[in-house]
Design an enzyme around this catalytic site. Sequence first.
Site, mmCIF file in Angstrom:
data_model
loop_
_atom_site.group_PDB
_atom_site.id
_atom_site.type_symbol
_atom_site.label_atom_id
_atom_site.label_comp_id
_atom_site.label_asym_id
_atom_site.label_seq_id
_atom_site.Cartn_x
_atom_site.Cartn_y
_atom_site.Cartn_z
ATOM 1 N N SER A 120 -13.946 11.621 -23.704
ATOM 2 C CA SER A 120 -12.670 12.272 -23.395
ATOM 3 C C SER A 120 -11.509 11.581 -24.091
ATOM 4 C CB SER A 120 -12.432 12.257 -21.880
ATOM 5 O OG SER A 120 -13.447 12.979 -21.232
ATOM 6 N N HIS A 141 -16.192 16.472 -28.977
ATOM 7 C CA HIS A 141 -15.673 16.609 -27.612
ATOM 8 C C HIS A 141 -15.972 18.025 -27.117
ATOM 9 C CE1 HIS A 141 -12.037 16.823 -24.751
ATOM 10 N NE2 HIS A 141 -13.097 16.410 -24.119
ATOM 11 N N GLU A 153 -13.901 20.115 -29.971
ATOM 12 C CA GLU A 153 -13.001 19.291 -30.781
ATOM 13 C C GLU A 153 -13.883 18.304 -31.558
ATOM 14 O OE1 GLU A 153 -10.328 17.371 -28.086
ATOM 15 O OE2 GLU A 153 -8.637 17.513 -29.437
ATOM 16 N N ASN A 191 -7.102 16.059 -24.671
ATOM 17 C CA ASN A 191 -6.942 15.239 -23.473
ATOM 18 C C ASN A 191 -5.661 14.429 -23.437
ATOM 19 O OD1 ASN A 191 -9.067 16.192 -22.096
ATOM 20 N ND2 ASN A 191 -10.513 14.677 -22.849
HETATM 21 P P1 NAD Z 1 -21.296 12.038 -15.632
HETATM 22 O O1 NAD Z 1 -20.806 10.937 -14.778
HETATM 23 O O2 NAD Z 1 -21.573 13.359 -15.024
HETATM 24 O O3 NAD Z 1 -22.639 11.595 -16.424
HETATM 25 C C1 NAD Z 1 -22.761 10.398 -17.133
HETATM 26 C C2 NAD Z 1 -24.253 10.055 -17.223
HETATM 27 O O4 NAD Z 1 -24.420 8.932 -18.088
HETATM 28 C C3 NAD Z 1 -24.840 9.657 -15.846
HETATM 29 O O5 NAD Z 1 -25.975 10.473 -15.568
HETATM 30 C C4 NAD Z 1 -25.240 8.193 -16.047
HETATM 31 O O6 NAD Z 1 -26.402 7.821 -15.312
HETATM 32 C C5 NAD Z 1 -25.498 8.188 -17.560
HETATM 33 N N1 NAD Z 1 -25.527 6.843 -18.118
HETATM 34 C C6 NAD Z 1 -24.754 5.776 -17.839
HETATM 35 N N2 NAD Z 1 -25.134 4.709 -18.584
HETATM 36 C C7 NAD Z 1 -26.171 5.131 -19.360
HETATM 37 C C8 NAD Z 1 -27.005 4.506 -20.337
HETATM 38 N N3 NAD Z 1 -26.843 3.228 -20.664
HETATM 39 N N4 NAD Z 1 -27.975 5.240 -20.937
HETATM 40 C C9 NAD Z 1 -28.162 6.543 -20.605
HETATM 41 N N5 NAD Z 1 -27.422 7.180 -19.681
HETATM 42 C C10 NAD Z 1 -26.430 6.486 -19.072
HETATM 43 O O7 NAD Z 1 -20.214 12.170 -16.824
HETATM 44 P P2 NAD Z 1 -19.936 13.460 -17.729
HETATM 45 O O8 NAD Z 1 -18.884 14.287 -17.073
HETATM 46 O O9 NAD Z 1 -21.215 14.091 -18.155
HETATM 47 O O10 NAD Z 1 -19.220 12.760 -18.988
HETATM 48 C C11 NAD Z 1 -19.970 12.206 -20.051
HETATM 49 C C12 NAD Z 1 -19.038 11.977 -21.227
HETATM 50 O O11 NAD Z 1 -18.491 13.243 -21.649
HETATM 51 C C13 NAD Z 1 -17.835 11.078 -20.863
HETATM 52 O O12 NAD Z 1 -17.521 10.268 -21.946
HETATM 53 C C14 NAD Z 1 -16.735 12.098 -20.592
HETATM 54 O O13 NAD Z 1 -15.462 11.564 -20.813
HETATM 55 C C15 NAD Z 1 -17.083 13.187 -21.612
HETATM 56 N N6 NAD Z 1 -16.586 14.528 -21.277
HETATM 57 C C16 NAD Z 1 -16.623 14.981 -19.993
HETATM 58 C C17 NAD Z 1 -16.157 16.263 -19.728
HETATM 59 C C18 NAD Z 1 -16.205 16.840 -18.332
HETATM 60 O O14 NAD Z 1 -15.642 17.920 -18.109
HETATM 61 N N7 NAD Z 1 -16.901 16.231 -17.384
HETATM 62 C C19 NAD Z 1 -15.676 17.081 -20.772
HETATM 63 C C20 NAD Z 1 -15.691 16.578 -22.066
HETATM 64 C C21 NAD Z 1 -16.162 15.295 -22.321
#
Ligand code: NAD
Length: 284
Positions: A120, A141, A153, A191
Amino acid sequence: MKRIGVIGAGVMGTGVAQNLAAVGLESVLVDVDDATLERARQQIQRGARMSRLLSPAGANGARSPEPNLDLIHYTTDYTELGDVDFVVENITEKWDLKSAIYPRLDAICAPGVVFAANTSAISITRLASLTTRPERVLGMHFMNPVPMKPAVEVIRGWHTSDETVRTAQELLARMGKEGIVVADAPGFVSNRVLMLTVNEAVYLVQDGVAPAADVDRVFKSCFGHPMGPLETADLIGLDTILHSVEVLYESFNDSKYRPCPLLRKMVDAGLYGRKSGQGFYTYS
Ligand code: NAD
């Protein structure tokens, strides 16, 4: 490109793997434990059913076939990424967690493999510097829910090559998405604006200016937005919002990005939004 490594099986990683299966691409979906992978499997099954129901029916009334979910291989073993053609990293929005992964991926994946960080707000240039292939690292993104969103993005780090951007655009086109290329800056385009808006909306609730539903109603009824900022916050995950605002605050050293205390308190209380069942709204 045939086989894609998808790291992190949370909200975004499950969406990416589901989308890849829908277009016939294999994925290796990696997370830290089996319980998380099992939840991911169930989420992907629900997501695939939902996408099919929401997709427009063809001329004969038939809907598109369900994706072949056997194309997704679930694992906790990073060494299974040895034969992937491209990696999309979607782990928790925390520098300490993300930064530990890139040298590991660098050692396991073939030298030509591109690493796309789905983040993000974290700097793509900084993540790329942890590898021996900074020209093959970029940001992708994705928007949430991934299978339903038509654009992504695409972020060029300092060293990202034209060839890497072309490769990423090819994968996105295959996934039915348009890539919008922007430069690497904290929060990118989306963001830097969205996180500030959401954070300020939380201040409105904290300050008693209006309850969450009315803050959202102003955006939906007055501006015609499909969702209000607090509904969006619940969809993204309040923990992800907090981590992103913290990254913006640290990156710019500008107090306008200071996280709202109510946001921090809700995250401390485990109110993450949709994924935990409670945020500004309650989900069953
Ligand atoms: P989330 O918390 O739902 O999932 C993150 C996952 O990563 C978890 O299942 C966790 O167990 C796993 N994880 C942590 N450490 C790890 C490792 N060492 N190896 C493998 N897996 C590992 O988070 P999310 O919402 O899926 O976000 C993931 C990324 O995407 C973040 O960087 C976030 O900023 C970005 N993002 C999120 C959104 C959104 O709407 N949620 C939108 C765009 C981008």
